[in-house]
Design an enzyme around this catalytic site. Structure first.
Site, mmCIF file in Angstrom:
data_model
loop_
_atom_site.group_PDB
_atom_site.id
_atom_site.type_symbol
_atom_site.label_atom_id
_atom_site.label_comp_id
_atom_site.label_asym_id
_atom_site.label_seq_id
_atom_site.Cartn_x
_atom_site.Cartn_y
_atom_site.Cartn_z
ATOM 1 N N ARG A 102 3.442 0.870 -4.400
ATOM 2 C CA ARG A 102 4.282 2.060 -4.572
ATOM 3 C C ARG A 102 5.345 2.173 -3.473
ATOM 4 N NH1 ARG A 102 3.077 8.189 -3.781
ATOM 5 N NH2 ARG A 102 4.489 9.152 -5.307
ATOM 6 N N ASP A 127 15.648 -1.952 1.233
ATOM 7 C CA ASP A 127 16.184 -2.131 2.584
ATOM 8 C C ASP A 127 15.301 -1.498 3.653
ATOM 9 O OD1 ASP A 127 16.507 0.526 2.024
ATOM 10 O OD2 ASP A 127 18.663 0.595 2.426
ATOM 11 N N GLU A 138 13.458 9.483 4.839
ATOM 12 C CA GLU A 138 12.941 9.593 3.473
ATOM 13 C C GLU A 138 11.451 9.928 3.401
ATOM 14 O OE1 GLU A 138 14.108 5.846 1.662
ATOM 15 O OE2 GLU A 138 16.182 6.181 2.288
ATOM 16 N N ASN A 168 7.655 11.716 -1.410
ATOM 17 C CA ASN A 168 6.985 10.838 -0.437
ATOM 18 C C ASN A 168 6.034 11.567 0.505
ATOM 19 O OD1 ASN A 168 8.432 8.631 -1.416
ATOM 20 N ND2 ASN A 168 10.082 8.852 0.095
ATOM 21 N N ASP A 203 -5.795 5.178 -13.339
ATOM 22 C CA ASP A 203 -6.468 4.498 -14.455
ATOM 23 C C ASP A 203 -7.938 4.883 -14.362
ATOM 24 O OD1 ASP A 203 -7.891 2.794 -16.103
ATOM 25 O OD2 ASP A 203 -7.168 0.941 -15.180
HETATM 26 C C1 HEM Z 1 8.003 5.840 -14.156
HETATM 27 C C2 HEM Z 1 8.160 6.715 -13.177
HETATM 28 C C3 HEM Z 1 7.088 6.979 -12.164
HETATM 29 C C4 HEM Z 1 6.614 8.198 -11.809
HETATM 30 C C5 HEM Z 1 7.075 9.537 -12.342
HETATM 31 C C6 HEM Z 1 5.576 7.972 -10.830
HETATM 32 C C7 HEM Z 1 4.863 8.975 -10.212
HETATM 33 C C8 HEM Z 1 3.762 8.771 -9.410
HETATM 34 C C9 HEM Z 1 2.960 9.818 -8.845
HETATM 35 C C10 HEM Z 1 3.226 11.309 -8.987
HETATM 36 C C11 HEM Z 1 1.944 9.244 -8.167
HETATM 37 C C12 HEM Z 1 0.824 9.966 -7.403
HETATM 38 C C13 HEM Z 1 1.341 10.409 -6.049
HETATM 39 C C14 HEM Z 1 0.464 11.432 -5.379
HETATM 40 O O1 HEM Z 1 -0.094 12.292 -6.061
HETATM 41 O O2 HEM Z 1 0.342 11.371 -4.138
HETATM 42 C C15 HEM Z 1 2.093 7.829 -8.294
HETATM 43 C C16 HEM Z 1 1.251 6.896 -7.754
HETATM 44 C C17 HEM Z 1 1.461 5.537 -7.821
HETATM 45 N N1 HEM Z 1 2.575 4.917 -8.350
HETATM 46 FE FE1 HEM Z 1 3.969 5.756 -9.524
HETATM 47 N N2 HEM Z 1 5.437 6.639 -10.618
HETATM 48 C C18 HEM Z 1 6.356 5.984 -11.400
HETATM 49 C C19 HEM Z 1 6.577 4.630 -11.429
HETATM 50 C C20 HEM Z 1 5.945 3.719 -10.607
HETATM 51 C C21 HEM Z 1 6.373 2.362 -10.389
HETATM 52 C C22 HEM Z 1 7.638 1.745 -10.986
HETATM 53 C C23 HEM Z 1 5.469 1.794 -9.553
HETATM 54 C C24 HEM Z 1 5.436 0.403 -8.968
HETATM 55 C C25 HEM Z 1 6.222 -0.586 -9.320
HETATM 56 C C26 HEM Z 1 4.473 2.801 -9.256
HETATM 57 C C27 HEM Z 1 3.342 2.593 -8.508
HETATM 58 C C28 HEM Z 1 2.421 3.582 -8.194
HETATM 59 C C29 HEM Z 1 1.139 3.306 -7.569
HETATM 60 C C30 HEM Z 1 0.562 1.929 -7.297
HETATM 61 C C31 HEM Z 1 0.542 4.543 -7.315
HETATM 62 C C32 HEM Z 1 -0.777 4.803 -6.588
HETATM 63 C C33 HEM Z 1 -0.505 4.840 -5.090
HETATM 64 C C34 HEM Z 1 -1.699 5.082 -4.204
HETATM 65 O O3 HEM Z 1 -2.838 5.193 -4.660
HETATM 66 O O4 HEM Z 1 -1.457 5.168 -2.970
HETATM 67 N N3 HEM Z 1 4.809 3.959 -9.888
HETATM 68 N N4 HEM Z 1 3.225 7.573 -9.051
#
Ligand code: HEM
Ligand SMILES: *[C@@H]1O[C@H](CO)[C@@H](O)[C@H](O)[C@H]1NC(C)=O
Ligand SMILES: *[C@@H]1O[C@H](CO)[C@@H](O)[C@H](O)[C@H]1NC(C)=O
Ligand SMILES: *[C@@H]1O[C@H](CO)[C@@H](O)[C@H](O)[C@H]1NC(C)=O
Ligand SMILES: *[C@@H]1O[C@H](CO)[C@@H](O)[C@H](O)[C@H]1NC(C)=O
Ligand SMILES: *[C@@H]1O[C@H](CO)[C@@H](O)[C@H](O)[C@H]1NC(C)=O
Ligand SMILES: *[C@@H]1O[C@H](CO)[C@@H](O)[C@H](O)[C@H]1NC(C)=O
Length: 321
Positions: A64, A76, A90, A96, A239
């Site tokens: 992420r 960058d 950021e 973030n 998941d």
């Molecule tokens: C499509 C739009 C996306 C949205 C709206 C989104 C949003 C989010 C949100 C809200 C979380 C949880 C953050 C939290 O509650 O602290 C999350 C976790 C995560 N996102 Fe996304 N995400 C998106 C796309 C992506 C992409 C493109 C990637 C990687 C290429 C990604 C990788 C991850 C991963 C791996 C986590 C888990 C991180 C952790 O457990 O530390 N996400 N995302």
């Protein structure tokens, strides 16, 4: 001066000019550190393996981190700059703050690299490699990472605030990725990253109380630890089945209306994108192929023209002049 000296001199000039052009970040190459830091890739891989062994979630966090870096003025390492009394970065932007993780892992890897070959490997390249190595470590596909990114000397809180929100609808998601040169297919494949990692109650509260396209028992179960008010930081798996394994079960969840984020379920809610979700749900190979293509594209999003950058010594701050 003898003729052959002049010829030799010109060749040296041409070679120097070429190396100046490539180090200015015009072109990335997988062999960028082959002669200047041959152990760079293995040092990053070992650092990632150690961090995931200590805490499995770190793999998700590093993936992420790369996404949130690349979507703000290109890949960058702008996301790694700490806020100071005179600098707003950021890290504390809404998407973030208290959410993006993995900074200490990057610091540790950078410290090893500075010992091995000081001033050579950029923080942005470390982040790109760490994302790939994390996916591989957790059972996902591998790919070749092109290298030679340079680290920014600035950051943008305001652009970081435009990272896609979990409340986004499908058209907002499509628009956000299109603005970075990424297609709908790229967006759906990259969202498969949510096959690993965790999210906070504050990120999915709206979904479990307000959405109609959610499995009822799934919503009730989540409501037990994520109340309407409070417990903002309580974590749940993105998941529900295998949050530490990079597979295609994320898409299976969507077919059952068990996407954790509102934005996740937007990918399977009666639109033309549904067919792609179905495809990824029943064809892991295809998901992996499309994911790899999209990751390479995302990891090559360039900083704006004219920002030449530097190789930071400490990923958290710009080099002193
Ligand atoms: C499509 C739009 C996306 C949205 C709206 C989104 C949003 C989010 C949100 C809200 C979380 C949880 C953050 C939290 O509650 O602290 C999350 C976790 C995560 N996102 Fe996304 N995400 C998106 C796309 C992506 C992409 C493109 C990637 C990687 C290429 C990604 C990788 C991850 C991963 C791996 C986590 C888990 C991180 C952790 O457990 O530390 N996400 N995302
Ligand atoms: C190990 O993981 C914990 C969180 O579970 C973290 O606080 C700590 O900094 C990590 N240590 C190392 C060496 O990675
Ligand atoms: C980031 O989160 C901290 C709490 O951990 C809070 O004190 C701070 O105000 C937040 N920063 C921004 C810019 O919202
Ligand atoms: C999607 O969200 C955008 C931005 O919030 C909004 O302007 C638009 O009306 C929404 N579209 C649909 C179809 O709901
Ligand atoms: C659910 O929707 C209502 C009405 O739009 C809104 O007031 C409320 O804040 C939402 N609840 C959550 C938990 O997002
Ligand atoms: C999903 O699709 C249904 C039916 O088309 C629609 O009513 C709903 O607003 C959409 N979004 C959500 C979050 O339920
Ligand atoms: C808050 O989360 C904890 C688990 O982390 C849970 O035991 C508790 O019931 C939750 N509180 C509410 C009010 O839902």
């Amino acid at each position: 001066m003898a003729t052959h000296d002049i010829v030799g001199f010109s060749i040296v000039v041409v070679l120097l000019a070429t190396s100046v052009i490539t180090t200015a970040g015009c072109k990335l190459s997988p062999s960028h550190y082959q002669s200047t830091c041959p152990k760079a890739l293995s040092i990053v891989r070992a650092g990632v393996a150690k961090a995931i062994k200590n805490e499995t979630r770190t793999g998700a966090s590093l993936l992420r981190l790369h996404f949130h870096d690349c979507f703000v003025n290109g890949c960058d390492a702008s996301i790694l700059l700490d806020d100071t009394p005179s600098f707003v970065g950021e890290k504390t932007a809404a998407p973030n703050n208290n959410s993006v993780r993995g900074f200490e892992v990057i610091d540790r890897i950078k410290a090893s690299l500075e010992k091995e070959c000081p001033g050579v490997v950029s923080c942005a390249d470390i982040v790109a490699l760490a994302a790939r190595d994390s996916v591989v470590h957790l059972g996902g596909p591998s790919w070749t990472v092109s290298l030679g990114r340079r680290d920014s000397i600035t950051a943008s809180r305001s652009l970081a605030n435009t990272l896609p929100s979990p409340a986004s609808n499908l058209s907002a998601l499509i628009t956000s990725f299109a603005a970075k040169g990424l297609s709908v297919k790229n967006m759906v494949a990259l969202s498969g990253s949510h096959t690993i990692g965790l999210a906070r109650c504050s990120s999915f509260r709206g979904r479990i109380y307000n959405d109609s396209n959610i499995d009822t028992s799934f919503a009730h179960k989540l409501q037990k630890t994520c109340p309407k008010i409070g417990n903002d930081s309580v974590l749940q798996r993105l998941d529900i089945q295998t949050p530490t394994f990079f597979d295609n079960l994320y898409y299976h969840n969507l077919l059952q209306k068990k996407g954790l984020l509102h934005s996740d379920q937007e990918l399977f809610n009666g639109s033309s994108v549904d067919s792609l979700v179905k495809k990824y749900a029943c064809d892991t190979e295809k998901f992996f192929r499309d994911f790899v293509r999209a990751m390479i594209k995302m990891s090559e999003i360039k900083p704006p023209k004219g920002s030449n950058g530097q190789i930071r010594k400490n990923c958290r701050k710009v080099n002193q002049v």
